[in-house]
Scaffold this motif. Structure first.
Motif, PDB file in Angstrom:
ATOM      1  N   ALA A  51      18.829   7.462  -5.080  1.00 44.24           N
ATOM      2  CA  ALA A  51      18.915   7.432  -3.615  1.00 44.24           C
ATOM      3  C   ALA A  51      17.827   8.331  -3.042  1.00 44.24           C
ATOM      4  N   LYS A  52      17.063   7.789  -2.079  1.00 44.39           N
ATOM      5  CA  LYS A  52      15.904   8.509  -1.555  1.00 44.39           C
ATOM      6  C   LYS A  52      16.037   8.784  -0.066  1.00 44.39           C
ATOM      7  N   PRO A  53      15.440   9.880   0.402  1.00 44.94           N
ATOM      8  CA  PRO A  53      15.511  10.241   1.822  1.00 44.94           C
ATOM      9  C   PRO A  53      15.013   9.109   2.714  1.00 44.94           C
ATOM     10  N   GLY A  54      15.733   8.906   3.825  1.00 41.24           N
ATOM     11  CA  GLY A  54      15.354   7.892   4.802  1.00 41.24           C
ATOM     12  C   GLY A  54      15.995   6.544   4.582  1.00 41.24           C
ATOM     13  N   GLU A  55      16.557   6.307   3.414  1.00 42.48           N
ATOM     14  CA  GLU A  55      17.202   5.030   3.147  1.00 42.48           C
ATOM     15  C   GLU A  55      18.527   4.920   3.906  1.00 42.48           C
ATOM     16  N   SER A  56      18.896   3.722   4.244  1.00 41.20           N
ATOM     17  CA  SER A  56      20.206   3.492   4.858  1.00 41.20           C
ATOM     18  C   SER A  56      21.239   3.388   3.744  1.00 41.20           C
ATOM     19  N   THR A  57      21.511   4.546   3.137  1.00 41.95           N
ATOM     20  CA  THR A  57      22.390   4.614   1.970  1.00 41.95           C
ATOM     21  C   THR A  57      23.462   5.667   2.193  1.00 41.95           C
ATOM     22  N   ARG A  58      24.694   5.307   1.920  1.00 42.05           N
ATOM     23  CA  ARG A  58      25.843   6.220   2.043  1.00 42.05           C
ATOM     24  C   ARG A  58      26.410   6.457   0.638  1.00 42.05           C
ATOM     25  N   ILE A  59      26.616   7.721   0.284  1.00 45.72           N
ATOM     26  CA  ILE A  59      27.105   8.084  -1.046  1.00 45.72           C
ATOM     27  C   ILE A  59      28.454   8.773  -0.900  1.00 45.72           C
ATOM     28  N   HIS A 107      35.006   4.872  -8.214  1.00 45.72           N
ATOM     29  CA  HIS A 107      36.128   4.359  -7.431  1.00 45.72           C
ATOM     30  C   HIS A 107      36.884   5.472  -6.718  1.00 45.72           C
ATOM     31  N   TYR A 108      37.400   6.408  -7.488  1.00 44.45           N
ATOM     32  CA  TYR A 108      38.400   7.298  -6.926  1.00 44.45           C
ATOM     33  C   TYR A 108      37.819   8.623  -6.453  1.00 44.45           C
ATOM     34  N   GLY A 109      38.319   9.073  -5.299  1.00 45.24           N
ATOM     35  CA  GLY A 109      37.901  10.334  -4.720  1.00 45.24           C
ATOM     36  C   GLY A 109      38.971  11.397  -4.843  1.00 45.24           C
ATOM     37  N   SER A 110      38.677  12.561  -4.262  1.00 43.69           N
ATOM     38  CA  SER A 110      39.537  13.723  -4.399  1.00 43.69           C
ATOM     39  C   SER A 110      39.385  14.602  -3.171  1.00 43.69           C
ATOM     40  N   PHE A 111      40.319  15.514  -2.994  1.00 47.55           N
ATOM     41  CA  PHE A 111      40.344  16.438  -1.860  1.00 47.55           C
ATOM     42  C   PHE A 111      39.014  17.177  -1.665  1.00 47.55           C
ATOM     43  N   GLY A 112      38.364  17.562  -2.761  1.00 48.83           N
ATOM     44  CA  GLY A 112      37.137  18.342  -2.674  1.00 48.83           C
ATOM     45  C   GLY A 112      35.859  17.525  -2.693  1.00 48.83           C
ATOM     46  N   ASP A 113      35.963  16.199  -2.651  1.00 48.96           N
ATOM     47  CA  ASP A 113      34.784  15.339  -2.695  1.00 48.96           C
ATOM     48  C   ASP A 113      34.220  15.115  -1.296  1.00 48.96           C
ATOM     49  N   GLY A 114      32.958  14.701  -1.235  1.00 46.67           N
ATOM     50  CA  GLY A 114      32.322  14.551   0.065  1.00 46.67           C
ATOM     51  C   GLY A 114      31.463  13.311   0.184  1.00 46.67           C
ATOM     52  N   LEU A 115      30.744  13.255   1.299  1.00 49.01           N
ATOM     53  CA  LEU A 115      29.918  12.101   1.667  1.00 49.01           C
ATOM     54  C   LEU A 115      28.516  12.584   2.019  1.00 49.01           C
ATOM     55  N   ILE A 116      27.524  11.776   1.660  1.00 50.06           N
ATOM     56  CA  ILE A 116      26.124  12.040   2.013  1.00 50.06           C
ATOM     57  C   ILE A 116      25.537  10.768   2.606  1.00 50.06           C
ATOM     58  N   ASP A 117      24.891  10.874   3.743  1.00 51.94           N
ATOM     59  CA  ASP A 117      24.074   9.788   4.288  1.00 51.94           C
ATOM     60  C   ASP A 117      22.615  10.145   4.073  1.00 51.94           C
ATOM     61  N   MET A 118      21.861   9.240   3.490  1.00 53.44           N
ATOM     62  CA  MET A 118      20.459   9.506   3.182  1.00 53.44           C
ATOM     63  C   MET A 118      19.543   9.253   4.371  1.00 53.44           C
ATOM     64  N   GLY A 119      20.017   8.535   5.368  1.00 52.94           N
ATOM     65  CA  GLY A 119      19.189   8.237   6.533  1.00 52.94           C
ATOM     66  C   GLY A 119      20.026   8.134   7.790  1.00 52.94           C
TER      67      GLY A 119
END
Length: 441
Positions: A51-59, A107-119
Motif C-alpha cells: 500500500a502506497k501513499p496517495g492511493e485510495s486504499t483503506r487498511i 478477517h477478524y479484528g480486535s479491540f486494539g486494532d485500527g484503520l489506516i487510509d492511504m489517501g
C-alpha cells in the motif's frame, strides 16, 4: 552507549523475482516471502499486499507496525523475541526508512486494532499514510479468541517482527546512505559544560495493565505486567528492546514502529549538550490497582530525584484508567521538586464537553494534548480495502460499532464509514509525531 543507525531511504517497493534493495527500490519475491511467513504453523491463510501513499486504499484491522531492520553482526533485531536475549542500544543497526511492515487481519479484528487510509481526507489522521506499507494480511488458527473482542493477535504480531527482520536483511552488507549516531555519556561521567545544563529525564508509561500475559507491551521479550519502573538508556528503546502489545485502543497505541523511532527521544537527543542535559529514560508501567499505581509513582519520583533531574516529560500509552497512573506520576515528580510536563491524548466525548482525563491534580499544570479519542470521523468509500472493512463495525474495534440509534453502523452499505478517532491506527501519535494544533474558541 553508542548506537549507529545506518539508514537506507526507500523510494518504492515492488514485487520481483528476487528480494533485494538497490538504488532506493526494495524488491520482494512474494512467493519466497509468503513461504517464510508461513513457517509459523498458526498462519493458515496469507497474502502480502503493498500500500502506497496517495492511493485510495483503506487498511483494517491493523494490529501492528514495524520498521524493517537488521544487525550486520547477526544479533537479533528484537532481543528476546526474534532471537537470543542480548543488550540493545550499542553497535550498528541498518534500517529501511519510509516503509513499515503492517500486521493486518484477513478477517477478524480486535479491540486494539485500527484503520489506516492511504489517501484522501483520512490520510491526515495517521503517520502511516505517509509510509509505504508492506501488509501481512493473515488468517490464523487461534480459534480460542476468534470471537473475543480482546485478542492477543500473537501469530500476526510475531510474524510482523520476524518479517521486518527478513526484509532488513536486504541491506545487511550494504553501505548506508545516511548514518545517525546516538551516544550519551554515563550520567556521572559528563563534561562540566553538559552537567551544568538543566537536567531532563523522559518517563514512559507503556501499556502493561492486562494481568493475563500476552496482551501487554514487551521489554526484552518480558511481559511488562511483571515489570517495575527502571532506568534505561534511550538507545535501548530505539534499538528494539520494546515491542508493542495488542491491548490499547488503536489511536492511543505505541506500535513497535513508534518505539523504534520515538520522536520525543530524538528531540531530547538533539537538545542534549545544547539546552539540556538529557539524563535518559525512566521506563515505568501502567497498573490496575491504586496501590500499584502509587508504588510506581514512588519508584519514578525517587529515581528522578536521585538522578538529579530538574525537569521531566511524562507520556502515557493510553487513556481512561491509565490517566490515574499518569497524573499520579506527574504529581509525585512535582512533589520532589522536578518540574514536569505531560504528553497524552484525552477523552472529552464526541461533543468535546467531558473532563479530558479521568483524574486531575492541580500539580499537573503543564499538559500537552495530542487529540480527542472520541472525535467523530466520517470518510467516503475507498477504491480498495486491505483486510476486511466489516471488522470495523462487527468485531469491537474501540472506535467502531455495529449499531448506534442515531448514527447506525460504522460501516455503510456504500463502503463509507463513521467512527471515533479511537480506531485510527496510532492516530494520536503520542510518541511525538503529532501535527495537530489546538484552536481556542
Amino acid at each position: 552507549m553508542k548506537l549507529e543507525m545506518g539508514n537506507f531511504h526507500v523510494q518504492d517497493v515492488v514485487f520481483a523475482e528476487k528480494t533485494f534493495y538497490k538504488d532506493g527500490i526494495l524488491s520482494i519475491n512474494k512467493e519466497e516471502a509468503l513461504a517464510f511467513i508461513k513457517e509459523d504453523e498458526h498462519i493458515i491463510d496469507l497474502d502480502l499486499v503493498i500500500a502506497k501513499p496517495g492511493e485510495s486504499t483503506r487498511i483494517v484491522p491493523v494490529k501492528e507496525a514495524v520498521e524493517p531492520r537488521i544487525r550486520p553482526d547477526g544479533r537479533a533485531v528484537f532481543p528476546g523475541v526474534t532471537g537470543d536475549l542480548e543488550m540493545a542500544g550499542e553497535g550498528r543497526l541498518h534500517a529501511l526508512k519510509g516503509v513499515s511492515v503492517l500486521g493486518v487481519g484477513m478477517h477478524y479484528g480486535s479491540f486494539g486494532d485500527g484503520l489506516i487510509d492511504m489517501g484522501g481526507e483520512g490520510a491526515k489522521y495517521t503517520l502511516f499514510s505517509q509510509l509505504i506499507n508492506i501488509c501481512i494480511v493473515a488468517h490464523t488458527d487461534e480459534e480460542y479468541e476468534r470471537f473475543e473482542q480482546q485478542k492477543k493477535n500473537t501469530a500476526i504480531r510475531m510474524a510482523s517482527h520476524k518479517f521486518a527482520e527478513y526484509l532488513g536483511s536486504t541491506v545487511k552488507d550494504l553501505d548506508p546512505e545516511e548514518l545517525e549516531v546516538f551516544e550519551i555519556e554515563p550520567v556521572t561521567k559528563r563534561d562540566e559544560s553538559v552537567s551544568k545544563l538543566p537536567s531532563v529525564v523522559l518517563v514512559m508509561q507503556p501499556q502493561s495493565q492486562m494481568e493475563e500475559l500476552g496482551y501487554n507491551d514487551l521489554v526484552y521479550g518480558w511481559d511488562m505486567n511483571k515489570y517495575v519502573p527502571s532506568f534505561m538508556n534511550p538507545n535501548e528503546i530505539l534499538d528494539g528492546a520494546l515491542i508493542s502489545g495488542s491491548f490499547m485502543p488503536a489511536s492511543s497505541k505505541w506500535s513497535t514502529y513508534d518505539f523504534q523511532n520515538f520522536p520525543t527521544i530524538k528531540e531530547l537527543y538533539k537538545e542534549h549538550g545544547k539546552t539540556i542535559n538529557f539524563l535518559g529514560v525512566i521506563m515505568s508501567n501502567l497498573n490496575v490497582s491504586l496501590e500499584q499505581k502509587k508504588r510506581s509513582s514512588i519508584f519514578v519520583a525517587q529515581m528522578a530525584k536521585s538522578l538529579g533531574a530538574d525537569g521531566a516529560i511524562v507520556t502515557e500509552e493510553g487513556y481512561g484508567n491509565p490517566d490515574a497512573d499518569y497524573i499520579m506520576c506527574l504529581a509525585a515528580l512535582e512533589d520532589v521538586g522536578v518540574k514536569t510536563v505531560g504528553i497524552s491524548n484525552e477523552c472529552t466525548g464526541r461533543d468535546g464537553g467531558s473532563q479530558p482525563l479521568v483524574t486531575l491534580d492541580v500539580k499537573a499544570n503543564a499538559l500537552v494534548s495530542t487529540g480527542n479519542v472520541s472525535q467523530l470521523i466520517e470518510l467516503p468509500p475507498a477504491e480498495k480495502v486491505i483486510g476486511e472493512l466489516e471488522a470495523l463495525a462487527r468485531d469491537g474495534l474501540s472506535g467502531g460499532w455495529s449499531f448506534d440509534e442515531l448514527l447506525g453502523s460504522s460501516v455503510k452499505e456504500d463502503g463509507s464509514i463513521i467512527m471515533e478517532n479511537n480506531a485510527m491506527f496510532c492516530g494520536d501519535m503520542i510518541a511525538g509525531w503529532s501535527t495537530k494544533t489546538m484552536k481556542e474558541f
